[in-house]
Design an enzyme around this catalytic site. Structure first.
Site, mmCIF file in Angstrom:
data_model
loop_
_atom_site.group_PDB
_atom_site.id
_atom_site.type_symbol
_atom_site.label_atom_id
_atom_site.label_comp_id
_atom_site.label_asym_id
_atom_site.label_seq_id
_atom_site.Cartn_x
_atom_site.Cartn_y
_atom_site.Cartn_z
ATOM 1 N N ASP A 45 32.969 37.814 45.296
ATOM 2 C CA ASP A 45 31.558 37.866 45.672
ATOM 3 C C ASP A 45 30.936 39.031 44.923
ATOM 4 O O ASP A 45 31.323 39.300 43.796
ATOM 5 C CB ASP A 45 31.409 37.993 47.198
ATOM 6 C CG ASP A 45 30.096 37.414 47.719
ATOM 7 O OD1 ASP A 45 29.036 37.856 47.243
ATOM 8 O OD2 ASP A 45 30.126 36.523 48.574
ATOM 9 N N HIS B 21 29.801 37.933 41.758
ATOM 10 C CA HIS B 21 28.454 37.359 41.748
ATOM 11 C C HIS B 21 27.444 38.290 41.108
ATOM 12 O O HIS B 21 26.398 37.836 40.654
ATOM 13 C CB HIS B 21 28.028 37.011 43.172
ATOM 14 C CG HIS B 21 28.831 35.895 43.780
ATOM 15 N ND1 HIS B 21 28.624 35.444 45.058
ATOM 16 C CD2 HIS B 21 29.848 35.149 43.286
ATOM 17 C CE1 HIS B 21 29.473 34.463 45.330
ATOM 18 N NE2 HIS B 21 30.229 34.272 44.256
#
Length: 600
Positions: free
Chosen positions: A395, A428
């Site tokens: 993430d 991300h």
């Protein structure tokens, strides 16, 4: 007017210094400033130094560090020894045969082999390509600690064999630890449930040691913590915690260190075959799951979601709220994380809530592609320093949050962060502000970082009902390659499919303002170079974005909507593959100076 010797006098003095084996001084080079020892970045044998590079640093190739007037060494050579990021950064530049990318500077040093309980006076000098040095920086004096009292968990009954549950033994060692002590996990595999730290202690996971999270949900108390004061869900405890036992109680902690060359393993997910990275090394690759596949993909994640569903919680909320992170610290003043490796969290990696002066240095985060497997997050905290780390995450890599919705205005902002000399591989975003922006995220400096393969570089995300935003952010002197989605994104169109809207919506949209991006190179971006998504239809604009000396090669261009009063100067696109790299709608007050090609 004071006497000034002619220039050839300086030249003769420099030659004399060289003849004596000394480095000549350069009166043109500026000395570094802001020399400091980060919070708790020292012990009985070493001291870590960081400094700010001079404003004019174009000719600086390295820095040399002196202790008590004696040369210790150079920043680059020292970084080769202590930073897991440096080999990746060097490989990145070896592959840059066209010399397209901005060259970063290294501005930290770890002085090692020092004497316990001894004061040292440090200075730093800038060094140019000819080996000439600047004058000394202002000095900093730091004392090493006395040798800490040692509490070996094996003496408290820990087996370290990977099968016995060592939670109680490790906790006994922590509870017995006296102020200033060190709790040591020596070589071995220590399976454990939730552990609770206290003030004035060091937890060391030694080289060859692994703290392995138990796979059983019942080993993580459900009375863990709430994310924000107005949150309705109590989340389970993490593997390592500095939290009150009552999740709604207030308890202050201070001076906590988590260090060592060992591994923190959350035991969250099953593992794919390893991937081979750009250095030819094997990296873990965890099954990329979601709230429909957790039962087949998860280990601890599966157990915790199933436990919550059995208690009557719906699957979506159970998945989004009831998995344990690796570390959660709340209301802690002075934290140092150093040296260890983070793998396989069931949820997030390292969470710092409402804390002050947190340092993350020389760590490795290999959590790809564990769902929600962030690197490190700071929420409503003040003072963060993140340097010399590797992020290969499932993430966001370095994430900042500041509360949700209307009630966030009663919380302190997330503020004051310095992020430098890191290597970002997967994730991300390298540096992420949001999606929780309610109390404002502000005063962030990210510089001298390298990325190869993240979804985005600078990622700013919020919604029309989140409030707050991010402001006063500098992203500079960095090199990015192979961004998957956008190199830079500022959006109000973010949606988290696992989020629980347990807060009152704000009537004010999030906003990103006063963001300065400069001296950045971006190569082979697979998506947009720049994406700005405000909401001009509802009078929600981002503003004050400044891009200077930013070059893109192979990116799809810029798409801008809902932006005002912003400037783009010396922004260059090459090999962009579209008819017009600038698509601008719903915006006003934008200026473009020396951009190539010019907007049509």
């Amino acid at each position: 007017m004071p006497y000034q010797p002619p220039r050839d006098t300086f030249a003769r003095a420099a030659l004399a210094l060289v003849a004596l084996g000394c480095s000549p001084l350069s009166w043109a080079l500026q000395a570094p400033s802001g020399l400091q020892v980060p919070t708790l970045a020292y012990d009985d044998r070493q001291i870590i130094l960081v400094w700010e590079k001079p404003t004019d640093h174009a000719d600086i190739q390295d820095y040399r560090v002196y202790a008590n007037g004696t040369l210790l060494g150079s920043a680059h050579a020292n970084n080769d020894q202590v930073s897991p990021a440096k080999p990746y950064i060097d490989q990145f530049y070896r592959q840059d045969t066209a010399h397209f990318h901005h060259r970063i500077g290294i501005h930290s040093y770890t002085a090692q082999g020092l004497k316990p309980d001894t004061a040292y006076r440090f200075t730093v000098r800038s060094v140019d390509g000819n080996g000439a040095e600047s004058a000394d920086s202002p000095a900093v004096v730091q004392r090493t600690t006395p040798v800490a009292a040692l509490f070996d968990v094996k003496k408290y009954g820990a087996k370290g064999d990977g099968s016995h549950l060592d939670t109680l033994a490790i906790q006994r060692a922590i509870d017995a630890c006296t102020p200033g002590c060190k709790v040591l996990l020596p070589k071995g595999i220590y399976k454990s449930g939730a552990l609770y730290l206290k003030s004035h202690m060091t937890l060391e996971i030694a080289e060859g040691a692994t703290l392995l999270g138990s796979e059983r949900a019942e080993d993580y108390p459900l009375a863990g913590y709430i994310q924000y004061p107005y949150s309705t869900t109590v989340r389970p405890a993490s593997l390592i915690n500095a939290l009150p036992r009552d999740p709604r109680a207030h308890q202050a902690f201070e001076n906590i260190r988590i260090v060592g060359k060992g591994t923190l393993d959350g035991n969250g997910w099953k593992r794919n075959p390893d991937v081979i990275d750009e250095r030819g090394r094997a990296l873990p690759f965890y099954l990329p799951s979601d709230n429909t596949r957790y039962a087949q993909d998860g280990i601890l994640a599966k157990a915790q979601v199933e436990q919550a569903v059995a208690r009557g919680m719906n699957v979506k909320d159970a998945y989004g709220q009831m998995r344990s992170s690796l570390i959660t610290l709340r209301n802690v003043k002075n934290v140092f994380y150093g040296g260890f490796t983070v793998v396989n969290p069931a949820f997030h990696g390292i969470m710092n809530l409402e804390s002050e002066n947190v340092v993350l240095a020389n760590t490795t985060h290999t959590t790809y592609d564990a769902n929600n497997g962030d690197g490190i997050e700071f929420a409503n905290s003040k003072g963060a320093m993140v340097f010399n780390n590797v992020f290969d995450t499932g993430d966001d890599c370095v994430n900042f949050a500041a509360g949700t919705g209307a009630n966030a205005v009663h919380q302190p902002p997330q503020q004051d962060a310095w992020i430098f000399n890191n290597y970002f591989r997967k994730g991300h975003g390298m540096v992420v502000a949001g999606s929780h922006t309610g109390a404002w995220i502000q005063d962030i400096l990210a510089e001298d970082n390298v990325s190869d393969g993240t979804d985005a570089g600078l990622r700013m995300k919020s919604t029309n009902f989140m409030g707050g935003g991010a402001r006063n952010v500098i992203f500079r002197d960095s090199a990015l390659r192979n961004t998957v989605k956008q190199a830079f994104i500022f959006t109000l169109d973010y949606n988290d499919p696992n989020a629980k809207l347990d807060y009152q919506r704000s009537t004010v949209a999030g906003q990103f303002k006063d963001i300065h991006v400069s001296d950045v190179s971006v190569e082979d971006a697979q998506g947009r170079a720049i994406e700005v998504k405000g909401d001009s239809q509802h009078n929600a604009y981002h503003e004050g974005l400044v891009f200077q000396r930013v070059r893109f090669r192979g990116a799809a261009g810029a798409r801008i909507d809902g932006l005002k009063n912003s400037r783009f100067e010396n922004v260059v696109f090459s090999h962009y593959g579209v008819a017009n790299p600038w698509q601008v709608t719903g915006s006003s007050g934008l200026s473009f100076e020396a951009v190539q090609p010019a907007p049509q």
